[in-house]
Scaffold this motif. Structure first.
Motif, PDB file in Angstrom:
ATOM      1  N   ILE A  91       0.857  -1.186   0.000  1.00  0.00           N
ATOM      2  CA  ILE A  91       0.000   0.000   0.000  1.00  0.00           C
ATOM      3  C   ILE A  91       0.894   1.238   0.000  1.00  0.00           C
ATOM      4  O   ILE A  91       1.733   1.410   0.886  1.00  0.00           O
ATOM      5  N   VAL A  92       0.722   2.094  -1.021  1.00  0.00           N
ATOM      6  CA  VAL A  92       1.580   3.261  -1.206  1.00  0.00           C
ATOM      7  C   VAL A  92       0.742   4.528  -1.205  1.00  0.00           C
ATOM      8  O   VAL A  92      -0.270   4.626  -1.911  1.00  0.00           O
ATOM      9  N   VAL A  93       1.158   5.494  -0.390  1.00  0.00           N
ATOM     10  CA  VAL A  93       0.558   6.826  -0.396  1.00  0.00           C
ATOM     11  C   VAL A  93       1.526   7.746  -1.136  1.00  0.00           C
ATOM     12  O   VAL A  93       2.732   7.759  -0.837  1.00  0.00           O
ATOM     13  N   GLY A  94       1.014   8.506  -2.102  1.00  0.00           N
ATOM     14  CA  GLY A  94       1.899   9.330  -2.909  1.00  0.00           C
ATOM     15  C   GLY A  94       1.373  10.729  -3.149  1.00  0.00           C
ATOM     16  O   GLY A  94       0.179  11.010  -2.968  1.00  0.00           O
ATOM     17  N   VAL A  95       2.271  11.607  -3.536  1.00  0.00           N
ATOM     18  CA  VAL A  95       1.913  12.966  -3.955  1.00  0.00           C
ATOM     19  C   VAL A  95       2.599  13.220  -5.294  1.00  0.00           C
ATOM     20  O   VAL A  95       3.664  12.666  -5.577  1.00  0.00           O
ATOM     21  N   GLY A  96       1.968  14.058  -6.105  1.00  0.00           N
ATOM     22  CA  GLY A  96       2.560  14.309  -7.409  1.00  0.00           C
ATOM     23  C   GLY A  96       1.982  15.518  -8.097  1.00  0.00           C
ATOM     24  O   GLY A  96       1.042  16.160  -7.601  1.00  0.00           O
ATOM     25  N   LEU A  97       2.565  15.823  -9.246  1.00  0.00           N
ATOM     26  CA  LEU A  97       2.084  16.895 -10.105  1.00  0.00           C
ATOM     27  C   LEU A  97       1.472  16.289 -11.359  1.00  0.00           C
ATOM     28  O   LEU A  97       1.770  15.143 -11.713  1.00  0.00           O
ATOM     29  N   ASN A  98       0.626  17.063 -12.019  1.00  0.00           N
ATOM     30  CA  ASN A  98       0.066  16.631 -13.286  1.00  0.00           C
ATOM     31  C   ASN A  98       0.085  17.808 -14.255  1.00  0.00           C
ATOM     32  O   ASN A  98      -0.500  18.855 -13.988  1.00  0.00           O
ATOM     33  N   PHE A 103      -3.618   7.041  -3.360  1.00  0.00           N
ATOM     34  CA  PHE A 103      -3.568   5.858  -2.515  1.00  0.00           C
ATOM     35  C   PHE A 103      -3.600   4.652  -3.453  1.00  0.00           C
ATOM     36  O   PHE A 103      -4.576   4.445  -4.163  1.00  0.00           O
ATOM     37  N   ARG A 104      -2.526   3.863  -3.458  1.00  0.00           N
ATOM     38  CA  ARG A 104      -2.420   2.740  -4.389  1.00  0.00           C
ATOM     39  C   ARG A 104      -2.259   1.424  -3.648  1.00  0.00           C
ATOM     40  O   ARG A 104      -1.434   1.299  -2.747  1.00  0.00           O
ATOM     41  N   LYS A 105      -3.057   0.419  -4.050  1.00  0.00           N
ATOM     42  CA  LYS A 105      -2.978  -0.925  -3.488  1.00  0.00           C
ATOM     43  C   LYS A 105      -2.456  -1.878  -4.554  1.00  0.00           C
ATOM     44  O   LYS A 105      -3.007  -1.982  -5.646  1.00  0.00           O
ATOM     45  N   TYR A 106      -1.340  -2.541  -4.238  1.00  0.00           N
ATOM     46  CA  TYR A 106      -0.759  -3.531  -5.134  1.00  0.00           C
ATOM     47  C   TYR A 106      -1.221  -4.934  -4.729  1.00  0.00           C
ATOM     48  O   TYR A 106      -1.368  -5.228  -3.539  1.00  0.00           O
ATOM     49  N   ASN A 107      -1.418  -5.783  -5.729  1.00  0.00           N
ATOM     50  CA  ASN A 107      -1.723  -7.195  -5.497  1.00  0.00           C
ATOM     51  C   ASN A 107      -0.847  -8.024  -6.428  1.00  0.00           C
ATOM     52  O   ASN A 107      -0.890  -7.842  -7.657  1.00  0.00           O
ATOM     53  N   LYS A 108      -0.039  -8.908  -5.842  1.00  0.00           N
ATOM     54  CA  LYS A 108       0.879  -9.704  -6.658  1.00  0.00           C
ATOM     55  C   LYS A 108       0.109 -10.738  -7.461  1.00  0.00           C
ATOM     56  O   LYS A 108      -0.738 -11.470  -6.937  1.00  0.00           O
ATOM     57  N   ILE A 109       0.406 -10.797  -8.765  1.00  0.00           N
ATOM     58  CA  ILE A 109      -0.164 -11.822  -9.629  1.00  0.00           C
ATOM     59  C   ILE A 109       0.764 -13.034  -9.648  1.00  0.00           C
ATOM     60  O   ILE A 109       0.356 -14.159  -9.358  1.00  0.00           O
ATOM     61  N   LYS A 110       2.031 -12.797  -9.993  1.00  0.00           N
ATOM     62  CA  LYS A 110       3.062 -13.823  -9.901  1.00  0.00           C
ATOM     63  C   LYS A 110       4.417 -13.157 -10.043  1.00  0.00           C
ATOM     64  O   LYS A 110       4.553 -12.134 -10.711  1.00  0.00           O
ATOM     65  N   LEU A 153      -6.553   5.177  -6.096  1.00  0.00           N
ATOM     66  CA  LEU A 153      -7.534   6.234  -5.855  1.00  0.00           C
ATOM     67  C   LEU A 153      -6.780   7.548  -5.769  1.00  0.00           C
ATOM     68  O   LEU A 153      -5.806   7.671  -5.024  1.00  0.00           O
ATOM     69  N   GLY A 154      -7.218   8.539  -6.541  1.00  0.00           N
ATOM     70  CA  GLY A 154      -6.545   9.831  -6.546  1.00  0.00           C
ATOM     71  C   GLY A 154      -7.493  10.978  -6.264  1.00  0.00           C
ATOM     72  O   GLY A 154      -8.647  10.964  -6.700  1.00  0.00           O
ATOM     73  N   VAL A 155      -7.006  11.960  -5.520  1.00  0.00           N
ATOM     74  CA  VAL A 155      -7.751  13.190  -5.243  1.00  0.00           C
ATOM     75  C   VAL A 155      -6.853  14.349  -5.650  1.00  0.00           C
ATOM     76  O   VAL A 155      -5.708  14.445  -5.178  1.00  0.00           O
ATOM     77  N   THR A 195     -10.531  10.229  -8.817  1.00  0.00           N
ATOM     78  CA  THR A 195     -10.426   9.243  -9.893  1.00  0.00           C
ATOM     79  C   THR A 195     -10.059   7.864  -9.362  1.00  0.00           C
ATOM     80  O   THR A 195      -9.444   7.726  -8.296  1.00  0.00           O
ATOM     81  N   VAL A 196     -10.429   6.855 -10.124  1.00  0.00           N
ATOM     82  CA  VAL A 196     -10.016   5.469  -9.866  1.00  0.00           C
ATOM     83  C   VAL A 196      -9.274   4.977 -11.099  1.00  0.00           C
ATOM     84  O   VAL A 196      -9.810   5.020 -12.215  1.00  0.00           O
ATOM     85  N   ASN A 197      -8.021   4.534 -10.899  1.00  0.00           N
ATOM     86  CA  ASN A 197      -7.155   4.152 -12.014  1.00  0.00           C
ATOM     87  C   ASN A 197      -6.568   2.758 -11.780  1.00  0.00           C
ATOM     88  O   ASN A 197      -5.696   2.596 -10.926  1.00  0.00           O
ATOM     89  N   PRO A 198      -7.004   1.749 -12.515  1.00  0.00           N
ATOM     90  CA  PRO A 198      -6.392   0.420 -12.408  1.00  0.00           C
ATOM     91  C   PRO A 198      -5.190   0.284 -13.335  1.00  0.00           C
ATOM     92  O   PRO A 198      -5.002   1.098 -14.250  1.00  0.00           O
ATOM     93  N   GLY A 199      -4.381  -0.759 -13.115  1.00  0.00           N
ATOM     94  CA  GLY A 199      -3.236  -0.959 -13.994  1.00  0.00           C
ATOM     95  C   GLY A 199      -2.375  -2.138 -13.590  1.00  0.00           C
ATOM     96  O   GLY A 199      -2.704  -2.892 -12.659  1.00  0.00           O
ATOM     97  N   LEU A 200      -1.239  -2.280 -14.284  1.00  0.00           N
ATOM     98  CA  LEU A 200      -0.282  -3.353 -14.041  1.00  0.00           C
ATOM     99  C   LEU A 200       1.108  -2.774 -13.817  1.00  0.00           C
ATOM    100  O   LEU A 200       1.470  -1.765 -14.429  1.00  0.00           O
ATOM    101  N   THR A 201       1.881  -3.415 -12.942  1.00  0.00           N
ATOM    102  CA  THR A 201       3.265  -3.030 -12.685  1.00  0.00           C
ATOM    103  C   THR A 201       4.159  -4.252 -12.864  1.00  0.00           C
ATOM    104  O   THR A 201       3.894  -5.309 -12.289  1.00  0.00           O
ATOM    105  N   TYR A 202       5.219  -4.075 -13.656  1.00  0.00           N
ATOM    106  CA  TYR A 202       6.152  -5.174 -13.912  1.00  0.00           C
ATOM    107  C   TYR A 202       7.554  -4.772 -13.482  1.00  0.00           C
ATOM    108  O   TYR A 202       8.081  -3.744 -13.929  1.00  0.00           O
ATOM    109  N   PHE A 203       8.159  -5.549 -12.592  1.00  0.00           N
ATOM    110  CA  PHE A 203       9.505  -5.279 -12.107  1.00  0.00           C
ATOM    111  C   PHE A 203      10.517  -5.886 -13.079  1.00  0.00           C
ATOM    112  O   PHE A 203      10.569  -7.094 -13.276  1.00  0.00           O
TER     113      PHE A 203
END
Length: 229
Positions: free
Chosen positions: A76-83, A114-121, A130-132, A164-172
Motif C-alpha cells: 500500500i503506497v501513499v503518494g503525492v505528485g504533479l500533473n 492511494f495505491r494498493k498492489y496485489n501480486k499476480i506472480k 484512488l486519486g484526489v 479518480t479510480v485508475n487500475p493498472g499493471l506493474t512489472y519489475f
C-alpha cells in the motif's frame, strides 16, 4: 565441456528466476520515485449526409505526472505528485458549418494518491489507485465570424477538484525498477468552476460537476524506482 557450460547456464537462469521472485517486493518503508506519460489520440473524422459533408479535426490529449510515494504497509503506497496536461474542452464551427476547430486547454495540478498492489506472480502486480487532485487549466476560445472563418475569443480559466479510480499493471524489470501501465480516469468525479474573461464589462463564471465511467480515459506508461530500507 559443452554439457557443463549448458548446465551452468541453466543454473544461472534458475537462480535469476528465484532472485526475481524474491526481489519483486513492495514492503513497508519503501520509497517510490518516478513518473508517467500518457496520450489520448483522436483521429480526424468525416461524415456525409446527402449532399452535405463535414470534417472534424483530430486532436491529442497528453499528460505528464511525476510523483513520489511511501509504502505505509506492505503493498500500500501513499503518494503525492504533479500533473501537467493538455485537454480537449470544446469544438466550435463557423456560421455555415463549413469549418470546425477544436479548443484545447493546458494546465497543471497537484494530487494525492492511494495505491494498493496485489501480486499476480513473481514480478507482476495488479494495482488499483484512488486519486484526489486539484487542477487549473487555461485556454482561448474560438468564435465564428462569417462564412468559413473563426477568430480568437476571450480567455477562460478552469479550476477543478477531481476524484479518480485508475487500475493498472506493474512489472519489475529488476529489484528496484518497475514499468507501470495504468488506465487513468476509468471512473472519475469532477467538480469545476469556469471563469470566462473579456466577454463584457464583467467576467462570467459557471459551475458544474460530473460523474463519468470511461470518458476521458487516458492510458499512461510510467517508470518507477523503488528504494528499500
Amino acid at each position: 565441456m559443452k554439457n557443463r557450460i549448458l548446465k551452468l547456464a541453466f543454473l544461472i537462469v534458475i537462480a535469476a528466476c528465484i532472485s526475481r521472485s524474491s526481489i519483486a517486493q513492495i514492503s513497508r518503508g519503501y520509497l517510490t520515485l518516478g513518473g508517467s506519460l500518457g496520450a489520448n489520440i483522436t483521429l480526424d473524422s468525416k461524415s456525409t449526409i446527402g449532399p452535405l459533408s463535414s470534417s472534424t479535426p483530430g486532436y491529442i490529449q497528453w499528460n505528464f505526472s511525476p510523483s513520489v510515494g511511501f509504502c505505509i504497509t506492505d503493498e500500500i503506497v501513499v503518494g503525492v505528485g504533479l500533473n501537467i496536461d493538455s485537454k480537449f474542452t470544446n469544438q466550435v464551427s463557423s456560421l455555415d458549418n463549413s469549418k470546425t476547430e477544436n479548443i484545447m486547454a493546458s494546465g497543471i495540478g497537484a494530487n494525492l494518491t492511494f495505491r494498493k498492489y496485489n501480486k499476480i506472480k513473481s514480478a507482476i502486480y495488479y494495482h488499483t489507485q484512488l486519486g484526489v487532485g486539484y487542477a487549473i487549466q487555461t485556454g482561448t476560445n474560438r468564435i465564428p465570424l462569417g462564412t468559413n472563418n473563426l477568430i480568437d475569443g476571450g480567455k477562460f480559466l478552469t479550476r477543478s477538484i477531481n476524484v479518480t479510480v485508475n487500475p493498472g499493471l506493474t512489472y519489475f524489470v529488476s529489484s528496484n525498477w518497475a514499468i507501470d501501465f495504468s488506465l487513468n480516469n476509468i471512473l472519475a468525479f469532477t467538480s469545476r468552476t469556469i471563469t470566462f474573461f473579456d466577454y463584457g464589462p464583467e467576467d462570467i463564471e459557471t459551475k458544474d460537476g460530473s460523474l463519468s465511467f470511461g470518458y476521458g480515459l487516458t492510458p499512461t506508461l510510467g517508470v518507477f524506482y523503488f528504494l528499500g530500507q
